[in-house]
Design an enzyme around this catalytic site. Sequence first.
Site, PDB file in Angstrom:
ATOM      1  N   LEU A   1      15.524   4.612 -11.142  1.00 33.85           N
ATOM      2  CA  LEU A   1      15.949   3.257 -10.792  1.00 33.85           C
ATOM      3  C   LEU A   1      14.946   2.204 -11.239  1.00 33.85           C
ATOM      4  O   LEU A   1      15.133   1.017 -10.985  1.00 33.85           O
ATOM      5  CB  LEU A   1      16.150   3.155  -9.279  1.00 33.85           C
ATOM      6  CG  LEU A   1      17.063   4.216  -8.647  1.00 33.85           C
ATOM      7  CD1 LEU A   1      17.084   4.077  -7.128  1.00 33.85           C
ATOM      8  CD2 LEU A   1      18.480   4.120  -9.204  1.00 33.85           C
TER       9      LEU A   1
ATOM     10  N   TYR B   1      18.563  -8.440 -21.486  1.00 34.32           N
ATOM     11  CA  TYR B   1      18.574  -7.440 -20.417  1.00 34.32           C
ATOM     12  C   TYR B   1      19.585  -6.349 -20.743  1.00 34.32           C
ATOM     13  O   TYR B   1      19.295  -5.142 -20.624  1.00 34.32           O
ATOM     14  CB  TYR B   1      18.926  -8.115 -19.095  1.00 34.32           C
ATOM     15  CG  TYR B   1      19.051  -7.191 -17.909  1.00 34.32           C
ATOM     16  CD1 TYR B   1      17.930  -6.584 -17.353  1.00 34.32           C
ATOM     17  CD2 TYR B   1      20.300  -6.942 -17.338  1.00 34.32           C
ATOM     18  CE1 TYR B   1      18.049  -5.744 -16.254  1.00 34.32           C
ATOM     19  CE2 TYR B   1      20.421  -6.103 -16.236  1.00 34.32           C
ATOM     20  CZ  TYR B   1      19.297  -5.510 -15.697  1.00 34.32           C
ATOM     21  OH  TYR B   1      19.422  -4.676 -14.619  1.00 34.32           O
TER      22      TYR B   1
ATOM     23  N   LYS C   1      18.976  -2.282 -21.473  1.00 38.18           N
ATOM     24  CA  LYS C   1      19.677  -1.253 -20.710  1.00 38.18           C
ATOM     25  C   LYS C   1      20.464  -0.326 -21.638  1.00 38.18           C
ATOM     26  O   LYS C   1      20.518   0.897 -21.430  1.00 38.18           O
ATOM     27  CB  LYS C   1      20.611  -1.894 -19.684  1.00 38.18           C
ATOM     28  CG  LYS C   1      19.903  -2.504 -18.491  1.00 38.18           C
ATOM     29  CD  LYS C   1      19.197  -1.433 -17.671  1.00 38.18           C
ATOM     30  CE  LYS C   1      18.682  -1.973 -16.351  1.00 38.18           C
ATOM     31  NZ  LYS C   1      17.992  -0.919 -15.560  1.00 38.18           N
TER      32      LYS C   1
ATOM     33  N   ASN D   1      27.614  -6.225  -9.718  1.00 37.34           N
ATOM     34  CA  ASN D   1      26.798  -7.056  -8.836  1.00 37.34           C
ATOM     35  C   ASN D   1      26.688  -6.387  -7.466  1.00 37.34           C
ATOM     36  O   ASN D   1      27.689  -6.167  -6.787  1.00 37.34           O
ATOM     37  CB  ASN D   1      27.432  -8.446  -8.685  1.00 37.34           C
ATOM     38  CG  ASN D   1      27.429  -9.228  -9.982  1.00 37.34           C
ATOM     39  OD1 ASN D   1      26.445  -9.857 -10.320  1.00 37.34           O
ATOM     40  ND2 ASN D   1      28.537  -9.163 -10.716  1.00 37.34           N
TER      41      ASN D   1
END
Length: 233
Positions: free
Chosen positions: A63, A118, A122, A147
Amino acid sequence: MKILVTGAKGFVGKNLCAQLKNIRDGKARNYGVSVSDVYEYDLDSTPEELDSWCAQADFVFNLAGVNRPQNQEEFMAGNFGFASTLLDTLKKHGNTCPVMLSSSIQATLAGRFGTSEYGKSKKAGEELFFDYSKETGAKVLVYRFPNLFGKWCRPNYNSAVATFCNAFANDLPYTVNDPSVELELLYIDDLVDEMIVNRNKKCSDFGKKNYSGNGNSLCSNFGNNSAVTVVLN
């Protein structure tokens, strides 16, 4: 089972570790899994700890990542660089335990995410994990989070819901860049439950998902199947 959680002090990591400890301590008994150790890796952990935990882990939840860097280059260093270190350490010890990567819907690079640094970082992390799966045969699960919201999230950092709630509660100004955007929202406890329950499933057990890599790897646009419209007056 010994579980390694990287980014353990972040929003998702903190919630996940709390529930894994509940399972370890016999307080949550409905998951059908036994947890003996929860290894919590974060920025204040040492390379020696990471090395030891990678040697012992039976499952890894990766994570760790960067959400709000001071410059764009930190996205790639934080979201791709550490992932390389983690996988190299697992390979060093010949540990082919399953590995889960937290990604983002921005990794689709579609629509408004097309120029997202970003999202690019990823996406690069996802490809790294799929290549690792092909090379080692390890099972890899990539979850693209929508979200998120829920306890312990931080306003003005990693949750639009937390940001708006904090603004409303404290009579603070807020900005809505595009009122027409529909947000897909996912509650943190629902996410944690799915992460724990799905950790031992085969990729073919997930039904209609978006596959990448080989038969041992899965990429899922994780969350609800429909968007939630948030109206801000």
